[in-house]
Design an enzyme around this catalytic site. Structure first.
Site, PDB file in Angstrom:
ATOM      1  N   GLN A   1      -4.436  -4.971   6.643  1.00  0.00           N
ATOM      2  CA  GLN A   1      -5.617  -5.545   6.008  1.00  0.00           C
ATOM      3  C   GLN A   1      -5.762  -7.250   6.565  1.00  0.00           C
ATOM      4  OE1 GLN A   1      -6.960  -3.771   3.391  1.00  0.00           O
ATOM      5  NE2 GLN A   1      -8.479  -5.395   4.120  1.00  0.00           N
TER       6      GLN A   1
ATOM      7  N   CYS B   1      -4.539   2.554  -3.766  1.00  0.00           N
ATOM      8  CA  CYS B   1      -3.240   2.974  -3.319  1.00  0.00           C
ATOM      9  C   CYS B   1      -2.316   2.037  -3.204  1.00  0.00           C
ATOM     10  CB  CYS B   1      -3.504   3.176  -1.472  1.00  0.00           C
ATOM     11  SG  CYS B   1      -4.761   4.430  -1.330  1.00  0.00           S
TER      12      CYS B   1
ATOM     13  N   ASP C   1       2.949  -4.954   7.880  1.00  0.00           N
ATOM     14  CA  ASP C   1       1.879  -4.130   8.062  1.00  0.00           C
ATOM     15  C   ASP C   1       0.569  -5.034   8.049  1.00  0.00           C
ATOM     16  OD1 ASP C   1      -0.470  -2.598   7.111  1.00  0.00           O
ATOM     17  OD2 ASP C   1       0.511  -2.211   5.084  1.00  0.00           O
TER      18      ASP C   1
ATOM     19  N   HIS D   1       0.826  -1.102   0.037  1.00  0.00           N
ATOM     20  CA  HIS D   1       0.133  -0.104  -0.109  1.00  0.00           C
ATOM     21  C   HIS D   1       0.915   1.291  -0.009  1.00  0.00           C
ATOM     22  CE1 HIS D   1      -2.701   2.852   1.869  1.00  0.00           C
ATOM     23  NE2 HIS D   1      -3.972   2.273   1.298  1.00  0.00           N
TER      24      HIS D   1
ATOM     25  N   LYS E   1     -10.392  -0.818  10.313  1.00  0.00           N
ATOM     26  CA  LYS E   1     -10.550  -2.187   9.436  1.00  0.00           C
ATOM     27  C   LYS E   1     -10.800  -3.207  10.194  1.00  0.00           C
ATOM     28  CE  LYS E   1      -7.259  -0.180   6.171  1.00  0.00           C
ATOM     29  NZ  LYS E   1      -8.084  -0.052   4.671  1.00  0.00           N
TER      30      LYS E   1
HETATM   31  N1  PMP Z   1      -1.886  -0.950   4.536  1.00  0.00           N
HETATM   32  C1  PMP Z   1      -2.759  -1.838   3.986  1.00  0.00           C
HETATM   33  C2  PMP Z   1      -2.427  -3.064   3.474  1.00  0.00           C
HETATM   34  C3  PMP Z   1      -3.930  -1.076   3.722  1.00  0.00           C
HETATM   35  O1  PMP Z   1      -4.982  -1.733   3.435  1.00  0.00           O
HETATM   36  C4  PMP Z   1      -4.237   0.373   4.406  1.00  0.00           C
HETATM   37  C5  PMP Z   1      -5.466   0.648   4.265  1.00  0.00           C
HETATM   38  N2  PMP Z   1      -6.158   0.634   3.054  1.00  0.00           N
HETATM   39  C6  PMP Z   1      -3.215   0.952   4.997  1.00  0.00           C
HETATM   40  C7  PMP Z   1      -1.919   0.097   5.024  1.00  0.00           C
HETATM   41  C8  PMP Z   1      -3.546   2.268   5.665  1.00  0.00           C
HETATM   42  O2  PMP Z   1      -4.457   2.442   6.430  1.00  0.00           O
HETATM   43  P1  PMP Z   1      -5.125   3.453   7.161  1.00  0.00           P
HETATM   44  O3  PMP Z   1      -5.464   4.342   5.958  1.00  0.00           O
HETATM   45  O4  PMP Z   1      -6.046   3.060   7.807  1.00  0.00           O
HETATM   46  O5  PMP Z   1      -3.969   4.332   7.567  1.00  0.00           O
END
Ligand code: PMP
Length: 391
Positions: free
Chosen positions: A186, A349, A183, A106, A209
């Site tokens: 997800q 993203c 990370d 991401h 999430k």
């Molecule tokens: N890493 C991953 C794999 C994600 O899916 C996301 C959110 N889409 C993020 C990081 C960032 O999370 P947040 O927008 O809640 O900070």
């Protein structure tokens, strides 16, 4: 939990709905308990501070952290990843050092490293994935060397849904003398996390999430590494002593939590953890897999559909991305919306991953255990309609 009325909500990777139990805790704080934490000497302030700190313990237990002080509250996964990049990376990376991430990260696990690499003169290296959406272990092994200082990888891809077995990677990373940041943004709504079993040095995730509120997240850090990590924000409650010209800081985790924290968010996160325990990860996994299996079987019967990543349903942790022939993903999502189905379309993203997959955008279906098979049927009917209308 039918918060969306008639909408088949299949965008849980963007954010999950919140159960009543979480809403009630947040509501109760704002209605009856809205005081600050770590400051007041009166009873209510002490009570709320205690509740707040109990959630820190709950989070530590939830991800099997060795100590409650290893848990830093942040505003989300992005904030936690930035804290490692700027608080740890900035002082531990020098010209010639290397950072490794994967092509399926991401942007929040890519762009901070680009910035830190630029400032420190270190090199950002990007490991490829295999066609079934896994880290290419041979490339990773070749890439790791004595210059590698940080490896930062996603536990579950927010586009492909693939789960990465981190423990063997952690072994390789540690043999190279580097640290591993995971990370888990997800992953956390789908699979139990054990930072000690993984041997993760840092791990980040967001509350929203995993059935919790927005604006709250967690950074786990190994105690010795958090001690070496600098705060990146400064102000009240993170200090030890302050003179006109100098300041000393609290130990972790408080040195990272300057200012009034997201108290309602933290309390809500605690309620979300309880909710997951009540349902159990076993039940969650079983329902997730039934839904994904039904989805992938249905998509495989529509000839115009290309599914990205693994063709095997059980390889997808709650997420499946696809395209319908050469129809733009946004058009597919718009038609699905008019059929009462919410999915996300775009690059999610993860632009480098889109280039890797040879597309600009994909349609992403992401489930939670709250979804029903009938919602997947509604989506499949919508996709068939797209095929008839536009291909
Ligand atoms: N890493 C991953 C794999 C994600 O899916 C996301 C959110 N889409 C993020 C990081 C960032 O999370 P947040 O927008 O809640 O900070």
């Amino acid at each position: 939990m039918t918060v969306y009325n008639q909408l088949a909500y299949l965008d849980n990777a963007a954010t999950t709905p919140m159960p009543d139990a979480v809403l009630e805790v947040i509501d109760n704080y704002y209605q009856k308990q809205k005081v600050n934490v770590h400051r007041g000497m009166y009873m209510l302030a002490n009570e709320v501070t205690q509740q707040y700190e109990q959630v820190r313990q709950q989070v530590a237990d939830f991800i099997h952290a060795p100590d409650v002080a290893d848990i830093v509250f942040t505003s989300g996964a992005t904030d936690a990843l930035n804290l490692v990049a700027f608080g740890y990376g900035m002082t531990h990376l020098h010209a010639g050092d290397e950072i490794i991430i994967s092509v399926m990260e991401h942007h929040s696990n890519l762009v901070p490293w680009q910035q830190v690499a630029k400032i420190t003169g270190s090199k950002l290296r990007v490991v490829d994935i295999t066609t079934d959406g896994r880290i290419d272990m041979i490339s990773l092994q070749k890439m790791l060397n004595k210059h590698t200082k940080i490896v930062s990888l996603t536990l579950v891809s927010n586009v492909l849904g693939t789960y990465t077995d981190m423990h063997p990677i952690a072994k390789l990373v540690h043999e190279a003398g580097a640290v591993l940041l995971v990370d888990a943004a997800q992953a956390v709504a789908h699979i139990p996390i054990d930072v000690q079993a993984i041997e993760a040095d840092f791990l980040a995730f967001s509350g929203h999430k995993m059935f919790g509120p927005t604006g709250v997240g967690v950074l786990y850090g190994r105690a010795d590494l958090l001690a070496e990590t600098n705060p990146t924000r400064f102000g009240g409650e993170m200090i030890d002593q302050v003179t006109k010209t100098t300041a000393t800081f609290q130990p972790a985790p408080l040195k990272f939590e300057a200012g009034t924290p997201n108290i309602a968010g933290v309390l809500g996160l605690g309620a979300a953890i309880k909710y997951i325990y009540q349902k159990s990860y076993q039940t969650i996994a079983q329902i997730d897999h039934e839904l994904i299996d039904h989805l992938m079987t249905g998509l495989a019967q529509i000839p115009a559909v290309t599914v990205y990543g693994s063709p095997i349903a059980s390889d997808h942790q709650g997420v499946v991305s696809f395209n319908v022939d050469n129809v733009h993903a946004h058009d597919v999502a718009t038609i699905l919306d008019s059929a009462g189905v919410a999915v996300r379309s775009g690059h999610h993203c993860a632009e480098p991953l889109m280039h890797f997959l040879g597309t600009e955008s994909v349609v992403r279906v992401s489930v939670s255990f709250e979804n029903k098979l009938s919602e997947i049927d509604k989506l499949l009917a919508g996709v068939r309609q797209v095929k008839e209308l536009l291909t």
